[in-house]
Design a protein around this motif. Structure first.
Motif, mmCIF file in Angstrom:
data_model
loop_
_atom_site.group_PDB
_atom_site.id
_atom_site.type_symbol
_atom_site.label_atom_id
_atom_site.label_comp_id
_atom_site.label_asym_id
_atom_site.label_seq_id
_atom_site.Cartn_x
_atom_site.Cartn_y
_atom_site.Cartn_z
ATOM 1 N N TYR A 72 0.828 -1.211 0.000
ATOM 2 C CA TYR A 72 0.000 0.000 0.000
ATOM 3 C C TYR A 72 0.862 1.262 0.000
ATOM 4 O O TYR A 72 0.488 2.278 -0.605
ATOM 5 C CB TYR A 72 -0.913 -0.002 1.226
ATOM 6 C CG TYR A 72 -1.777 1.235 1.353
ATOM 7 C CD1 TYR A 72 -2.953 1.347 0.613
ATOM 8 C CD2 TYR A 72 -1.432 2.280 2.205
ATOM 9 C CE1 TYR A 72 -3.758 2.484 0.718
ATOM 10 C CE2 TYR A 72 -2.232 3.409 2.317
ATOM 11 C CZ TYR A 72 -3.388 3.514 1.566
ATOM 12 O OH TYR A 72 -4.178 4.632 1.672
ATOM 13 N N HIS A 73 1.992 1.217 0.685
ATOM 14 C CA HIS A 73 2.847 2.388 0.821
ATOM 15 C C HIS A 73 4.012 2.335 -0.165
ATOM 16 O O HIS A 73 4.525 1.258 -0.473
ATOM 17 C CB HIS A 73 3.393 2.483 2.249
ATOM 18 C CG HIS A 73 2.341 2.502 3.300
ATOM 19 N ND1 HIS A 73 1.915 1.356 3.943
ATOM 20 C CD2 HIS A 73 1.593 3.525 3.807
ATOM 21 C CE1 HIS A 73 0.967 1.671 4.824
ATOM 22 N NE2 HIS A 73 0.755 2.969 4.761
ATOM 23 N N HIS A 74 4.415 3.484 -0.627
ATOM 24 C CA HIS A 74 5.524 3.554 -1.576
ATOM 25 C C HIS A 74 6.814 3.017 -0.980
ATOM 26 O O HIS A 74 7.145 3.289 0.178
ATOM 27 C CB HIS A 74 5.742 5.020 -1.989
ATOM 28 C CG HIS A 74 6.906 5.213 -2.893
ATOM 29 N ND1 HIS A 74 8.055 5.868 -2.510
ATOM 30 C CD2 HIS A 74 7.117 4.811 -4.165
ATOM 31 C CE1 HIS A 74 8.905 5.886 -3.522
ATOM 32 N NE2 HIS A 74 8.362 5.245 -4.536
ATOM 33 N N SER A 77 6.500 0.933 -8.541
ATOM 34 C CA SER A 77 5.712 0.895 -7.307
ATOM 35 C C SER A 77 4.287 1.350 -7.584
ATOM 36 O O SER A 77 4.064 2.411 -8.171
ATOM 37 C CB SER A 77 6.348 1.790 -6.239
ATOM 38 O OG SER A 77 5.633 1.720 -5.019
ATOM 39 N N HIS A 129 1.017 2.256 -5.425
ATOM 40 C CA HIS A 129 0.853 2.583 -4.005
ATOM 41 C C HIS A 129 -0.142 3.717 -3.824
ATOM 42 O O HIS A 129 -0.556 4.374 -4.783
ATOM 43 C CB HIS A 129 2.205 2.977 -3.408
ATOM 44 C CG HIS A 129 2.868 4.079 -4.193
ATOM 45 N ND1 HIS A 129 3.716 3.820 -5.247
ATOM 46 C CD2 HIS A 129 2.791 5.428 -4.116
ATOM 47 C CE1 HIS A 129 4.140 4.942 -5.770
ATOM 48 N NE2 HIS A 129 3.588 5.946 -5.108
#
Length: 346
Positions: free
Chosen positions: A192-194, A212, A214
Motif C-alpha cells: 500500500y505504501h511507496h 511501485s 501505491h
C-alpha cells in the motif's frame, strides 16, 4: 514454490510507536509472521549467507549503528525501545556523533521505527531469509520463492531506517541477483505504501527498474516520495516508475496500473523479478485505505506469476493480523502453478 522463514525474526518486538501525534501500540508485531506461517504451511530455514550482500546495499557506518544502537541506548541510562526525536532535514552529512540520540536522528527519518533489544538480530535474519530464497531458486529459469521477511524492508534506504524497516530485503536480493548475472532485474512493489528506500537505493541505477503501485503520497505515508514525476536521476533517469492511486482504490482501479507496471517490466528486458508484497491493500487493514478483498490477492498473484519470470517475493506490510495469513496464502497460490497454467488463467 520455495518458502523460507527464520524464527529469529520474531526477536524484534518493540512496545510502541509514535503515530498521529501520540504513542500507539506497535503494529508490526511477531504475530504477523506467525499467522502467515499458519496459513502457508512448511517453510525452509534461512542460511547465513554473510554480511557481504547486505553491505553491497547498505552503508557500513549505518550497519554498525544498527548492531549497537539498543545497547548504547541502555548504556545511556534509557529504558525500553530506542527512538529518535531530532532529524537533520537540511545539511545531512557524515559527522562524528557520539550520543545515541544524535545517531538515531542521523540514521532514521521517522519516530515510528523503534529499535528494541532484538531488532538487529531479527533484521539480519530477515535479510538472510530473502537471500536464502534467492539462493535456493536462482538456478531454475522458472523458479519462484517466497521470503517471509520480518521486519519488512522497503522503506529502508542505504543509510537510514523508517516505516518499520531496517534492512532493505528486496534491494539486497535485487543487487545480489544482478551480481550473480541474473539481470536485468526489476523490483515491483505492490505494498500500500511507496517503497521509498528501494527507489532511493536504485535512483541513479539504469540496470535495476523500480516500479511501485501505491497510495498517493499527497495523502499517505511516506508523503515525500513516490509521486508520479519521480522517474530516476542521472544515468537512472527513466528506470523508476511510480503509479500512485487515490484512497479507496480497489481492483478495478488497480488493474490498469498493474498493466502499466507489466509493460514497463517487459520493456526493461527483465530476466529476474523481485516483488515487494504487502497485504495492507486489504479493505480491513487498520492503517491503509485500499479496498482489496481476499479474492483480489489471488488476481494479483495470477497477473504477476503470468509474467513467467524467476521471482523472489519478499514480504512487506499488512496489519490486519487476523486476515493476514489468508490474504498472503491467496496471493501465493498462483506461484505454485506451472507458468503455462498460470498464464492460461490470467
Amino acid at each position: 514454490m520455495i518458502a523460507v522463514f527464520d524464527p529469529r525474526q520474531l526477536a524484534h518486538a518493540p512496545e510502541r510507536e509514535m503515530h498521529n501525534g501520540g504513542w500507539a501500540t506497535y503494529n508490526e508485531t511477531p504475530a504477523r509472521a506467525e499467522t502467515i506461517l499458519a496459513a502457508i504451511g512448511p517453510t525452509r530455514p534461512a542460511r547465513d549467507l554473510g554480511m557481504a550482500p547486505i553491505a553491497a546495499v547498505h552503508d557500513p557506518a549505518y550497519l554498525d549503528f544498527l548492531a549497537v544502537a539498543h545497547r548504547d541506548w541502555v548504556a545511556a541510562g534509557r529504558e525500553g525501545d530506542a527512538v529518535g526525536y531530532t532529524w537533520p532535514v537540511v545539511g545531512r552529512r557524515p559527522l562524528d556523533l557520539r550520543r545515541i540520540d544524535a545517531r538515531l536522528g542521523r540514521y532514521s527519518y521517522d519516530a515510528g521505527t523503534p529499535i528494541s533489544a532484538g531488532t538487529w538480530t531479527a533484521a539480519y535474519w530477515s535479510a538472510q531469509t530473502a537471500l536464502t530464497a534467492l539462493d535456493d531458486m536462482a538456478a531454475d529459469p522458472h523458479g519462484r520463492a517466497f521470503a517471509l521477511c520480518r521486519p519488512p524492508g522497503h522503506h529502508a534506504g542505504r543509510d537510514y531506517m523508517g516505516g518499520y524497516c531496517y534492512l532493505n530485503n528486496a534491494a539486497i536480493v535485487a543487487a545480489e541477483a544482478r551480481a550473480r548475472g541474473l539481470g536485468p532485474v526489476s523490483v515491483l512493489d505492490v505494498d500500500y505504501h511507496h517503497g521509498n528506500g528501494t527507489q532511493d537505493i536504485f535512483l541513479d541505477d539504469p540496470d535495476v527498474l523500480t516500479v511501485s503501485i501505491h497510495a498517493d503520497p499527497s495523502t499517505d505515508y511516506p508523503f515525500f516520495w513516490g509521486h508520479a514525476d519521480e522517474r530516476g536521476e542521472g544515468a537512472g533517469l527513466g528506470a523508476t516508475l511510480n503509479l500512485p492511486l487515490p484512497r479507496g482504490s480497489g481492483w478495478s482501479e488497480y488493474e490498469p496500473a498493474l498493466d502499466l507496471a507489466a509493460a514497463a517490466i517487459a520493456a526493461h528486458g527483465t530476466r529476474f523479478l523481485v516483488v515487494s508484497f504487502g497485504a495492507d491493500t486489504f479493505v480491513g487493514d487498520p492503517i491503509s485505505y485500499f479496498t482489496f478483498a481476499r479474492g483480489d490477492f489471488g488476481r494479483l498473484g495470477r497477473r504477476i506469476a503470468a509474467l513467467d519470470l524467476p521471482t523472489v517475493i519478499v514480504m512487506e506490510g499488512g496489519y490486519a493480523t487476523s486476515e493476514l495469513g489468508h490474504n498472503v496464502a491467496a496471493f501465493l497460490v498462483p506461484f505454485a502453478d506451472p507458468p503455462a497454467a498460470t498464464a492460461s488463467r490470467s
